[in-house]
Design a protein around this motif. Sequence first.
Motif, mmCIF file in Angstrom:
data_model
loop_
_atom_site.group_PDB
_atom_site.id
_atom_site.type_symbol
_atom_site.label_atom_id
_atom_site.label_comp_id
_atom_site.label_asym_id
_atom_site.label_seq_id
_atom_site.Cartn_x
_atom_site.Cartn_y
_atom_site.Cartn_z
ATOM 1 N N ALA A 35 0.843 -1.198 0.000
ATOM 2 C CA ALA A 35 0.000 0.000 0.000
ATOM 3 C C ALA A 35 0.869 1.235 0.000
ATOM 4 O O ALA A 35 1.871 1.308 0.697
ATOM 5 N N ARG A 36 0.483 2.205 -0.800
ATOM 6 C CA ARG A 36 1.227 3.453 -0.842
ATOM 7 C C ARG A 36 0.601 4.416 0.146
ATOM 8 O O ARG A 36 -0.607 4.473 0.297
ATOM 9 N N ASN A 37 1.412 5.204 0.781
ATOM 10 C CA ASN A 37 0.922 6.265 1.639
ATOM 11 C C ASN A 37 0.920 7.541 0.807
ATOM 12 O O ASN A 37 1.844 8.331 0.859
ATOM 13 N N ALA A 38 -0.097 7.702 0.008
ATOM 14 C CA ALA A 38 -0.170 8.842 -0.896
ATOM 15 C C ALA A 38 -1.070 9.902 -0.300
ATOM 16 O O ALA A 38 -2.251 9.680 -0.089
ATOM 17 N N LYS A 39 -0.480 11.051 -0.024
ATOM 18 C CA LYS A 39 -1.258 12.176 0.462
ATOM 19 C C LYS A 39 -1.763 12.957 -0.744
ATOM 20 O O LYS A 39 -1.144 12.961 -1.800
ATOM 21 N N PRO A 40 -2.905 13.632 -0.603
ATOM 22 C CA PRO A 40 -3.484 14.345 -1.745
ATOM 23 C C PRO A 40 -2.642 15.543 -2.180
ATOM 24 O O PRO A 40 -1.950 16.155 -1.394
ATOM 25 N N ILE A 41 -2.736 15.836 -3.457
ATOM 26 C CA ILE A 41 -2.036 16.981 -4.033
ATOM 27 C C ILE A 41 -3.082 17.860 -4.697
ATOM 28 O O ILE A 41 -3.909 17.388 -5.455
ATOM 29 N N GLY A 42 -3.039 19.149 -4.438
ATOM 30 C CA GLY A 42 -3.990 20.080 -5.051
ATOM 31 C C GLY A 42 -5.192 20.327 -4.158
ATOM 32 O O GLY A 42 -5.562 19.494 -3.331
ATOM 33 N N ASN A 43 -5.824 21.480 -4.371
ATOM 34 C CA ASN A 43 -6.929 21.920 -3.529
ATOM 35 C C ASN A 43 -8.152 21.024 -3.688
ATOM 36 O O ASN A 43 -8.787 20.637 -2.705
ATOM 37 N N GLU A 91 -8.253 17.923 -4.694
ATOM 38 C CA GLU A 91 -7.982 16.586 -4.174
ATOM 39 C C GLU A 91 -7.962 16.587 -2.646
ATOM 40 O O GLU A 91 -8.329 15.598 -2.018
ATOM 41 N N ILE A 92 -7.574 17.696 -2.047
ATOM 42 C CA ILE A 92 -7.597 17.810 -0.585
ATOM 43 C C ILE A 92 -9.034 17.742 -0.087
ATOM 44 O O ILE A 92 -9.335 17.038 0.880
ATOM 45 N N LYS A 93 -9.951 18.444 -0.765
ATOM 46 C CA LYS A 93 -11.362 18.400 -0.375
ATOM 47 C C LYS A 93 -11.922 16.991 -0.538
ATOM 48 O O LYS A 93 -12.688 16.516 0.299
ATOM 49 N N ALA A 94 -11.530 16.325 -1.616
ATOM 50 C CA ALA A 94 -11.976 14.950 -1.835
ATOM 51 C C ALA A 94 -11.436 14.037 -0.739
ATOM 52 O O ALA A 94 -12.149 13.155 -0.245
ATOM 53 N N PHE A 95 -10.186 14.269 -0.333
ATOM 54 C CA PHE A 95 -9.581 13.465 0.730
ATOM 55 C C PHE A 95 -10.319 13.653 2.048
ATOM 56 O O PHE A 95 -10.582 12.694 2.774
ATOM 57 N N PHE A 96 -10.698 14.903 2.364
ATOM 58 C CA PHE A 96 -11.436 15.164 3.605
ATOM 59 C C PHE A 96 -12.804 14.489 3.566
ATOM 60 O O PHE A 96 -13.255 13.939 4.576
ATOM 61 N N ALA A 129 -5.622 3.618 2.876
ATOM 62 C CA ALA A 129 -6.768 3.270 2.022
ATOM 63 C C ALA A 129 -6.911 4.262 0.877
ATOM 64 O O ALA A 129 -7.266 3.879 -0.239
ATOM 65 N N TRP A 130 -6.625 5.553 1.127
ATOM 66 C CA TRP A 130 -6.681 6.578 0.081
ATOM 67 C C TRP A 130 -5.663 6.268 -1.020
ATOM 68 O O TRP A 130 -5.938 6.426 -2.200
ATOM 69 N N LYS A 165 -11.294 8.027 -6.448
ATOM 70 C CA LYS A 165 -11.042 9.273 -5.713
ATOM 71 C C LYS A 165 -11.981 10.379 -6.171
ATOM 72 O O LYS A 165 -12.411 11.207 -5.369
ATOM 73 N N MET A 166 -12.325 10.382 -7.459
ATOM 74 C CA MET A 166 -13.206 11.416 -7.984
ATOM 75 C C MET A 166 -14.629 11.305 -7.436
ATOM 76 O O MET A 166 -15.388 12.261 -7.464
#
Length: 148
Positions: A3-11, A13-18, A43-44, A52-53
């Motif tokens: 599993a990758r620990n990928a944090k969101p990039i971009g505004n 994608e940050i809202k989608a992550f939240f 999981a993200w 993600k979309m």
Amino acid sequence: MGARNAKPIGNSEIKAFFNFMKTFKETHPHLNHKALKREGISAWGKLTAKEKMLFAVKPRETPKSKQKKKKAVARSKAKKRAVYKLKPQATPSLNCGFVNFLRQYRKSNTELTTKKSVESGTQVWVSLSKEFQKKYRNGMVRISKICI
């Protein structure tokens, strides 16, 4: 492949992550804060771009009628004044005869204070016959001046 620990990039994608983290928190209430954060990020990272979309914030659509801009029309001063005049609020006719009577009594006896108009209006209401009170309950009576 781990599993990758990928944090969101971009505004966006940050809202989608939240949004994803909100749903992840609801589905995993047994996890503490640190474990929830770690598992959520993991999981993200496993999600595809299409998945993600699904959590992305969609822009609000405005109706086509609101999108059209109206052309500025020159108005005369009289029309402008007429537009900005406040219209009197119509009071609803309630089914309660006493309230209808008291409202009309206060309008016809403006020289009295609020307290005195309610007291004297109550006395006049009690002195009215039952038939006359019934007419007020039905909203059939309109008297210009009610005397004490």
